[in-house]
Enzyme design. Structure first.
Site, short mmCIF file in Angstrom:
data_model
loop_
_atom_site.label_atom_id
_atom_site.label_comp_id
_atom_site.label_asym_id
_atom_site.label_seq_id
_atom_site.Cartn_x
_atom_site.Cartn_y
_atom_site.Cartn_z
N CYS A 1 -39.63 29.38 57.72
CA CYS A 1 -39.02 30.68 57.49
C CYS A 1 -38.75 30.92 56.00
O CYS A 1 -38.57 29.97 55.23
CB CYS A 1 -37.67 30.77 58.22
SG CYS A 1 -37.79 30.72 60.01
N GLU B 1 -36.06 32.00 54.50
CA GLU B 1 -34.76 31.50 54.04
C GLU B 1 -34.85 30.04 53.62
O GLU B 1 -34.31 29.62 52.60
CB GLU B 1 -33.71 31.60 55.16
CG GLU B 1 -33.43 32.99 55.65
CD GLU B 1 -34.34 33.41 56.81
OE1 GLU B 1 -35.56 33.16 56.75
OE2 GLU B 1 -33.83 34.00 57.77
N CYS C 1 -32.93 32.73 62.09
CA CYS C 1 -33.01 31.88 63.29
C CYS C 1 -31.95 30.78 63.22
O CYS C 1 -31.35 30.53 62.17
CB CYS C 1 -34.41 31.27 63.41
SG CYS C 1 -34.72 29.90 62.29
N CYS D 1 -32.39 28.08 60.47
CA CYS D 1 -32.02 28.53 59.12
C CYS D 1 -30.51 28.59 58.97
O CYS D 1 -29.97 28.26 57.91
CB CYS D 1 -32.65 29.88 58.82
SG CYS D 1 -34.42 29.76 58.49
N1 THU Z 1 -38.96 34.38 60.14
C1 THU Z 1 -38.34 34.18 58.94
O1 THU Z 1 -38.98 33.84 57.95
N2 THU Z 1 -37.00 34.39 58.88
C2 THU Z 1 -36.24 34.89 59.88
O2 THU Z 1 -35.05 35.10 59.69
C3 THU Z 1 -36.85 35.14 61.20
C4 THU Z 1 -38.26 34.73 61.36
C5 THU Z 1 -40.41 34.23 60.20
C6 THU Z 1 -40.92 33.02 60.92
C7 THU Z 1 -42.31 33.48 61.31
O3 THU Z 1 -43.18 33.27 60.23
C8 THU Z 1 -42.17 34.98 61.51
O4 THU Z 1 -40.97 35.35 60.85
C9 THU Z 1 -42.10 35.43 62.97
O5 THU Z 1 -41.14 34.71 63.66
#
Ligand code: THU
Length: 159
Positions: A74, A76, A113, A116
């Site tokens: 992610c 973050e 998520c 994170c």
């Molecule tokens: N994702 C993030 O980078 N941060 C979040 O807060 C929620 C989800 C990304 C993970 C994945 O690459 C995509 O969003 C779909 O879940």
């Protein structure tokens, strides 16, 4: 005796970026721009993160996906891990997060998520200060003054 308990979570909702104080507005705008660096061919969902350190430096992150799905990370966590790896002694002050679908900022903020939130809790503790979280949507912006509000009852039994 059984006792019902309640946890209160407080956050502030803003209608647009202009309502934020300047340093938060800059961080939010940086997160929106950082989403352009996402590598997300599988979900096609782009997330940008902008992390302000206590020395004023802003570190950006963007989600990085992989054909072996769990290998991706992610936005973050790319920002926080980079910051702690580069500047282990500098605490994290505030992180802004922005999610985009088809290149357009989502109306409602993208909320981090669980993994994170757990990592945020660790770095807040490591830094010895509250870490603010700013979740940026085009129709509303939510500001949390500490990680505890996004992750109450954090695991700390090893302490
Ligand atoms: N994702 C993030 O980078 N941060 C979040 O807060 C929620 C989800 C990304 C993970 C994945 O690459 C995509 O969003 C779909 O879940």
């Amino acid at each position: 005796m059984m006792k019902e308990k309640k946890i209160d979570i407080t956050y502030t909702e803003y209608e647009n970026l202009s309502q934020l104080e300047e340093k938060d507005r800059i961080l939010a705008e940086t997160a929106i721009r950082a989403a352009e660096n996402a590598y997300s061919p599988y979900s096609k969902f782009s997330v940008g993160a902008a992390l302000r350190l206590s020395n004023g430096e802003i570190i950006t992150g963007a989600n990085q996906e992989n054909i072996a799905y769990p290998s991706g990370l992610c936005a973050e966590r790319t920002a926080m891990f980079y910051a702690s790896a580069q500047y282990p002694a500098i605490s994290m002050e505030s992180i802004a997060i922005a999610g985009k679908k088809d290149g357009t900022l989502c109306p409602s903020p993208a909320t981090p998520c669980g993994a994170c939130r757990q990592v945020m809790a660790e770095y807040q503790d490591k830094g010895g200060r509250k870490m603010e979280i700013i979740l940026v949507g085009s129709e509303r912006i939510w500001k949390f003054s500490k990680v505890d509000d996004l992750l109450p009852l954090t695991f700390d039994s090893l302490k």
